[in-house]
Motif scaffolding. Structure first.
Motif, mmCIF file in Angstrom:
data_model
loop_
_atom_site.group_PDB
_atom_site.id
_atom_site.type_symbol
_atom_site.label_atom_id
_atom_site.label_comp_id
_atom_site.label_asym_id
_atom_site.label_seq_id
_atom_site.Cartn_x
_atom_site.Cartn_y
_atom_site.Cartn_z
ATOM 1 N N PHE A 62 4.681 68.824 -43.333
ATOM 2 C CA PHE A 62 5.748 68.194 -42.565
ATOM 3 C C PHE A 62 5.691 66.679 -42.768
ATOM 4 O O PHE A 62 4.655 66.124 -43.146
ATOM 5 C CB PHE A 62 5.621 68.536 -41.079
ATOM 6 C CG PHE A 62 6.123 69.904 -40.724
ATOM 7 C CD1 PHE A 62 7.426 70.090 -40.284
ATOM 8 C CD2 PHE A 62 5.298 71.010 -40.853
ATOM 9 C CE1 PHE A 62 7.900 71.350 -39.969
ATOM 10 C CE2 PHE A 62 5.756 72.284 -40.537
ATOM 11 C CZ PHE A 62 7.064 72.458 -40.092
ATOM 12 N N LEU A 63 6.824 66.023 -42.513
ATOM 13 C CA LEU A 63 6.859 64.574 -42.638
ATOM 14 C C LEU A 63 5.965 63.926 -41.595
ATOM 15 O O LEU A 63 5.959 64.336 -40.428
ATOM 16 C CB LEU A 63 8.287 64.043 -42.450
ATOM 17 C CG LEU A 63 9.314 64.284 -43.550
ATOM 18 C CD1 LEU A 63 10.594 63.541 -43.203
ATOM 19 C CD2 LEU A 63 8.807 63.854 -44.903
ATOM 20 N N ASP A 64 5.243 62.907 -42.005
ATOM 21 C CA ASP A 64 4.527 62.045 -41.077
ATOM 22 C C ASP A 64 5.528 60.983 -40.638
ATOM 23 O O ASP A 64 5.710 59.956 -41.284
ATOM 24 C CB ASP A 64 3.319 61.418 -41.778
ATOM 25 C CG ASP A 64 2.469 60.569 -40.830
ATOM 26 O OD1 ASP A 64 3.010 60.108 -39.807
ATOM 27 O OD2 ASP A 64 1.285 60.368 -41.139
ATOM 28 N N ARG A 65 6.193 61.241 -39.527
ATOM 29 C CA ARG A 65 7.317 60.408 -39.101
ATOM 30 C C ARG A 65 6.865 58.979 -38.776
ATOM 31 O O ARG A 65 7.591 58.022 -39.032
ATOM 32 C CB ARG A 65 8.020 61.050 -37.906
ATOM 33 C CG ARG A 65 8.634 62.404 -38.240
ATOM 34 C CD ARG A 65 9.177 63.100 -37.000
ATOM 35 N NE ARG A 65 10.336 62.437 -36.467
ATOM 36 C CZ ARG A 65 11.586 62.640 -36.885
ATOM 37 N NH1 ARG A 65 11.825 63.469 -37.880
ATOM 38 N NH2 ARG A 65 12.588 62.009 -36.313
ATOM 39 N N LYS A 66 5.665 58.851 -38.240
ATOM 40 C CA LYS A 66 5.170 57.510 -37.923
ATOM 41 C C LYS A 66 4.924 56.716 -39.208
ATOM 42 O O LYS A 66 5.293 55.544 -39.300
ATOM 43 C CB LYS A 66 3.890 57.602 -37.098
ATOM 44 C CG LYS A 66 3.406 56.254 -36.601
ATOM 45 C CD LYS A 66 2.258 56.387 -35.620
ATOM 46 C CE LYS A 66 1.852 55.031 -35.075
ATOM 47 N NZ LYS A 66 0.745 55.128 -34.090
ATOM 48 N N ALA A 67 4.329 57.364 -40.208
ATOM 49 C CA ALA A 67 4.073 56.678 -41.478
ATOM 50 C C ALA A 67 5.383 56.276 -42.141
ATOM 51 O O ALA A 67 5.516 55.160 -42.662
ATOM 52 C CB ALA A 67 3.255 57.577 -42.408
ATOM 53 N N LEU A 68 6.357 57.173 -42.106
ATOM 54 C CA LEU A 68 7.652 56.867 -42.710
ATOM 55 C C LEU A 68 8.350 55.743 -41.958
ATOM 56 O O LEU A 68 8.930 54.831 -42.569
ATOM 57 C CB LEU A 68 8.519 58.134 -42.731
ATOM 58 C CG LEU A 68 9.887 58.022 -43.400
ATOM 59 C CD1 LEU A 68 9.763 57.587 -44.856
ATOM 60 C CD2 LEU A 68 10.635 59.358 -43.305
#
Length: 204
Positions: A62-68
């Protein structure tokens, strides 16, 4: 009847959205849709991975939303690239959801919950725009507390959006969320009565 709900980061839009849902509104949530269109191995996920690399993925894929988010808030070009990938996918899915809801129950109020409603030029979708407002100083404090970040980073995140005072001026309806929850509930009650009256649908 379709209305838009927006605000600025850390203004409490999600709280107002929940209050409207509790009163009978059907909510089409852009943030929820944004998560759906980037689930692992979807077209959106593949395009984001190609653009930003595996460093924005969690171990489960899954996307690491914080990193993105950290990447795009620091880099205007990266933010534009992400928006060019996501916005068409999100808009298509949101319209599909709204049309499905209207088929199920034509006499209902649909709220498009879109953080970047003005920035994305989507006011044409709705009859009215509701803005959830707090002063920028409150935004900064709430964002620092919520995210555990410093003032400089909070300001950078806030100023990546249209200023909240400008959104306040553009609003058809305003919910001032800088006071107590009870005060916000009273404003939402009044707003809901107005929406019901204008829609002509009767109680939801």
């Amino acid at each position: 009847m379709r209305v838009g709900l927006t605000g600025g980061i850390a203004t409490g839009k999600s709280t107002v959205s929940r209050m409207l849902r509790n009163r009978g509104a059907a909510i089409v949530d852009a943030d929820q849709v944004a998560r759906e269109v980037v689930e692992p191995h979807t077209p959106g996920w593949r395009r984001i991975r190609e653009r930003f690399g595996d460093q924005i993925l969690l171990p489960d894929g899954f996307l690491d939303r914080k990193a993105l988010r950290n990447v795009v808030f620091r880099d205007a070009r990266a933010r534009r690239d992400l928006n060019e990938i996501l916005h068409p996918l999100i808009r298509e899915r949101m319209m599909e959801k709204a049309e499905m809801l209207e088929k199920e129950k034509p006499e209902r109020i649909i709220v498009f919950d879109i953080p970047l409603l003005y920035e994305s030029g989507l006011t044409r979708w709705v009859r009215k725009v509701i803005v959830v407002y707090v002063p920028e100083s409150v935004q900064i404090r709430r964002l620092m507390e919520r995210e555990g970040i410093g003032e400089e980073e909070a300001l950078r995140m806030i100023r990546a959006q249209i200023p909240i005072e400008e959104k306040k001026r553009m609003a058809d309806c305003l919910i001032d969320n800088s006071g107590s929850l009870e005060e916000t509930e009273r404003q939402v009650d009044q707003l809901w009565k107005c929406l019901i009256s204008e829609s002509g649908f009767g109680p939801q």
